[in-house]
Design a protein around this motif. Structure first.
Motif, PDB file in Angstrom:
ATOM      1  N   THR B 182       3.612   1.391  10.216  1.00 22.07           N
ATOM      2  CA  THR B 182       2.535   1.228   9.290  1.00 22.07           C
ATOM      3  C   THR B 182       1.960   2.384   8.784  1.00 22.07           C
ATOM      4  O   THR B 182       1.159   1.669   7.421  1.00 22.07           O
ATOM      5  N   VAL B 184       3.092   4.736   7.309  1.00 22.97           N
ATOM      6  CA  VAL B 184       4.150   5.028   6.091  1.00 22.97           C
ATOM      7  C   VAL B 184       3.550   4.567   5.018  1.00 22.97           C
ATOM      8  O   VAL B 184       2.748   4.625   3.867  1.00 22.97           O
ATOM      9  N   LEU B 185       3.378   2.578   5.000  1.00 26.54           N
ATOM     10  CA  LEU B 185       2.606   2.022   4.056  1.00 26.54           C
ATOM     11  C   LEU B 185       1.390   2.944   3.891  1.00 26.54           C
ATOM     12  O   LEU B 185       0.960   2.321   2.383  1.00 26.54           O
ATOM     13  N   PHE B 188       1.441   5.418   1.577  1.00 30.27           N
ATOM     14  CA  PHE B 188       1.236   5.242   0.157  1.00 30.27           C
ATOM     15  C   PHE B 188      -0.229   4.012  -0.431  1.00 30.27           C
ATOM     16  O   PHE B 188      -1.006   4.185  -1.664  1.00 30.27           O
ATOM     17  N   MET B 189      -0.391   3.760   0.218  1.00 33.85           N
ATOM     18  CA  MET B 189      -1.657   2.757  -0.145  1.00 33.85           C
ATOM     19  C   MET B 189      -3.210   3.780  -0.276  1.00 33.85           C
ATOM     20  O   MET B 189      -3.615   3.268  -0.991  1.00 33.85           O
TER      21      MET B 189
END
Lengths: 60, 653
Positions: B182, B184-185, B188-189
């Motif tokens: 999460t 990593v997600l 980017f967010m």
């Protein structure tokens, strides 16, 4: 460990990008920041990023 | 700041993000079968994932909010926290230290200390780390709940429990792997959520060069924006040049820091002490699938880290530049004033006698409780006398007259200024993501250290792996609950929290000396390390007690606030708290290094050379990277990154 993280990242940004771009295309009231329809432009960028991630994941 | 009204599109983006992070945790739950799976990811994760998680775990919202604040206060010099205070240490960790952390098969940094020294050093480090992690998590969650309350009008308790609950859901299900994925997600967010704010801000001020031109007037007269006391002036490049103002001496730059403190205090002691020894970030690299992946993890992280100043510091510089443009109608948000205080101040202006402006200024000052710009209040009273202003107009006038800034509000004021509905939801989701990545990082580091280094080591040796697996899950829940408790503590006892953070500063400052000697000098003993650490901590506290900062002394030279040091005697006065902190770290490092070396020479080592193989540089076979391509060799990548970092320093010299 069993999950390619690019699937959820790609899916999420494709969904959010499409939503943002669609919203930007429909709602064009003085939703405009500094003369730019930023929702439409940034939504398309997120959509492109999401699709690239999905393509990478699908490629294996 | 007036609460922002979110629309359905904003809530949809927020809900989509939350659904995906919880979904990742639930998807990974089926792979969690052992304590190693749950607490260390069974060392199975590839480099690009651990690298982005490494940087994301560090990218808490306190950094997003704090770096924008520093960008407004200090300009591009804030980038020293990246180009001096992070990149060199990350490269050192990758090339020199990861082989010991990963090769020793230690499951945590405290466990490495036990293998290298003894149980005493592990106990000291693990207890300090566990307590510090909970408080760090609590401080961050308190800041988030307050932010959501002031920004969106959400109830403090609801914001705190819901955001903590989301983190609990995905960490409890998927353990460290879930936190890393999460993160990593979330990386980017955060990048994609804040990048448009930077783009729109730069466009609004007329581009990079126009921003720099505006910042020259900020440097010459920072008092005009309430950035410094009246009469303070710097060279025109003080906000736009990273090194020239620092080389000009402490009084020539807004940070108030000299070059030695910047390079040795920040660039060596504090930076290496954080990036090379803090288990929160090192844990990500230790979860990598092999030695090469572990060594390359900090290097992958260093690439985005190097360019983060353009994402997190430039917004602060944009805010300062906007303040110099009257047609933009922007000011750095004033220090927070309650609605009741504003109402009282509005009444004071309405009932003021226009022929006695001084009395009106005093009345408004008493109502607001902050420094105010007397000239602006006097003209507001005069304007109200000639043509009756509305309450809202008077309130806006008082808002613009508060002569203290709330720098933490800078990034949100820009989000509010530039983001229409839709993009607003994306930016707020990015902010929420940064808080969650920080909290998940703290909780996963806490549950690993608590389970392996405290519970297994001292309370329940030799139990089954399933027992530690369940313990890890229970400790995850306990860690979240303790973080929530720490958040309430921070909201109620602000001064106590300041003292706690000060003590942690004393504990952390000398830590790198212990690791440096332990890894690179085989003669270092457990007794030397243990007593050396205590000596370093004691010297930190003593240094703080004997020094203070100029703004903390009254006209007679007496200390105003003992939290800023000098409570025993003021032997030296620093120009800023930042300079005091950097020098304290340098002093503590030298003290700990000296104590550890001398005591080690005077005591007998309990470890043989065979015991220390894989733990000490001179006794460990060097890793030969013959079978990997040149672009994956840590030494080669490290040199390239160092060259790019040096080039960035020269570009912004």
């Amino acid at each position: 460990m069993g999950l390619d993280i690019r699937w959820p990242i790609g899916l999420m940004f494709t969904l959010i990008g499409a939503l943002l771009a669609g919203f930007g295309a429909v709602v064009q009231s003085d939703a405009i920041s500094l003369g730019i329809n930023i929702n439409l432009i940034w939504g398309l960028i997120l959509l492109g990023f999401g699709v690239l991630m999905l393509l990478g994941a699908a490629k294996g | 700041m007036q609460a922002i009204q979110l629309q359905w599109i904003d809530y949809t983006i927020l809900v989509a993000y939350v659904a995906f992070v919880i979904g990742i945790g639930w998807t990974l739950a089926r792979y969690m079968k052992t304590s190693s799976d749950f607490l260390t990811s069974a060392r199975s994760i590839p480099t690009w994932v651990t690298g982005l998680a490494f940087i994301s775990a560090n990218l808490g919202a306190l950094e997003l909010v704090g770096m924008a604040a520093s960008g407004a206060k200090y300009g591009i010099s804030t980038a020293h926290f990246y180009w001096v205070g992070a990149i060199p240490a990350m490269i050192f960790l990758a090339v020199f230290m990861m082989p010991f952390y990963y090769g020793s098969k230690a499951r945590s940094v405290p466990e490495y200390l036990k293998m290298r020294f003894d149980e005493r050093v592990r106990a000291l480090n693990s207890v300090a780390f566990a307590v510090m992690t909970i408080f760090a998590s609590g401080i961050s969650m308190n800041a988030l709940a307050k932010l959501l309350h002031s920004l969106l009008g959400w109830d403090y308790n609801v914001a705190l429990w819901i955001s903590s609950g989301v983190v609990l859901l995905y960490v409890l299900k998927g353990g460290l792997t879930s936190a890393i994925y999460t993160e990593v997600l979330q990386f980017f967010m955060i990048v994609l959520g804040f990048a448009p704010v930077v783009y729109l801000g730069l466009k609004d001020v007329g581009g990079w060069h126009a921003m720099n031109h505006s910042l020259q007037s900020v440097a010459v007269n920072p008092a005009a924006l309430y950035l410094k006391d009246a009469g303070t002036t710097y060279a025109p490049n003080a906000w736009t040049s990273a090194w020239q103002p620092v080389l000009g001496g402490a009084s020539a730059n807004p940070m108030g820091v000299d070059w030695f403190a910047m390079i040795f205090g920040l660039g060596f002691v504090l930076s290496f002490g954080y990036w090379c020894t803090n288990f929160l970030v090192v844990q990500r690299a230790m979860a990598a699938k092999n030695m090469t992946a572990a060594r390359n993890t900090p290097l992958v992280a260093a690439v985005p880290k190097m360019f983060f100043p353009f994402l997190v510091i430039v917004p602060g510089m944009i805010a300062a530049a906007l303040c110099t443009m009257p047609d933009k109608g922007y000011r750095i948000p004033p220090a927070l004033v309650s609605e009741a205080a504003y109402a009282k101040a509005v009444d004071a202006v309405k009932t003021a006698d226009a022929t006695k402006p001084d009395a009106a200024v005093a009345a408004v000052h008493d109502a607001v409780g902050k420094n105010i710009d007397g000239v602006k209040i006097a003209s507001l009273v005069a304007a109200n006398a000639t043509s009756k202003l509305t309450d809202e107009q008077i309130k806006q006038g008082i808002y613009n007259s508060v002569a203290e800034n709330d720098y933490d509000g800078v990034i949100l004021s820009l989000v509010k200024k530039y983001c229409p509905p839709g993009l607003l939801g994306l930016a707020l989701t990015a902010l929420l993501a940064s808080f969650m990545s920080g909290m998940a990082g703290n909780v996963t580091a806490f549950n690993t250290v608590f389970t392996y280094d405290l519970y297994q080591a001292y309370f329940a040796k030799g139990k089954s792996d399933h027992h530690y697996f369940i313990t890890g899950k229970v400790i995850t829940v306990v860690g979240i609950l303790l973080s929530i408790g720490a958040a309430y503590f921070a909201s109620m006892y602000n001064n106590c929290m300041d003292i706690i953070q000060l003590v942690f500063g004393f504990v952390n400052a000398p830590l790198f000396a212990t690791f440096l000697l332990g890894m690179f000098w085989k003669r270092t003993t457990g007794t030397g390390a243990f007593l050396g650490l205590f000596g370093g901590i004691a010297c930190s506290a003593l240094f703080h007690a004997l020094t203070s900062v100029g703004s903390n002394l009254d006209a007679a030279g007496h200390v105003i606030n003992s939290m800023k040091g000098g409570y025993l005697h003021v032997a030296h006065v620093f120009p800023s708290e930042m300079a005091q902190n950097f020098w304290l770290a340098a002093f503590a490092f030298i003290a700990c290094f000296s104590f550890t070396a001398v005591i080690s020479l005077a005591t007998k080592s309990q470890k043989t050379d065979a015991d220390l193989k894989g733990l000490v540089y001179s006794l460990t076979p060097k890793i030969v990277d013959n079978n990997i391509p040149i672009y994956q060799k840590p030494a080669v990548v490290g040199i390239v990154l160092l060259i790019v970092c040096i080039i960035l320093n020269f570009i912004f010299w």
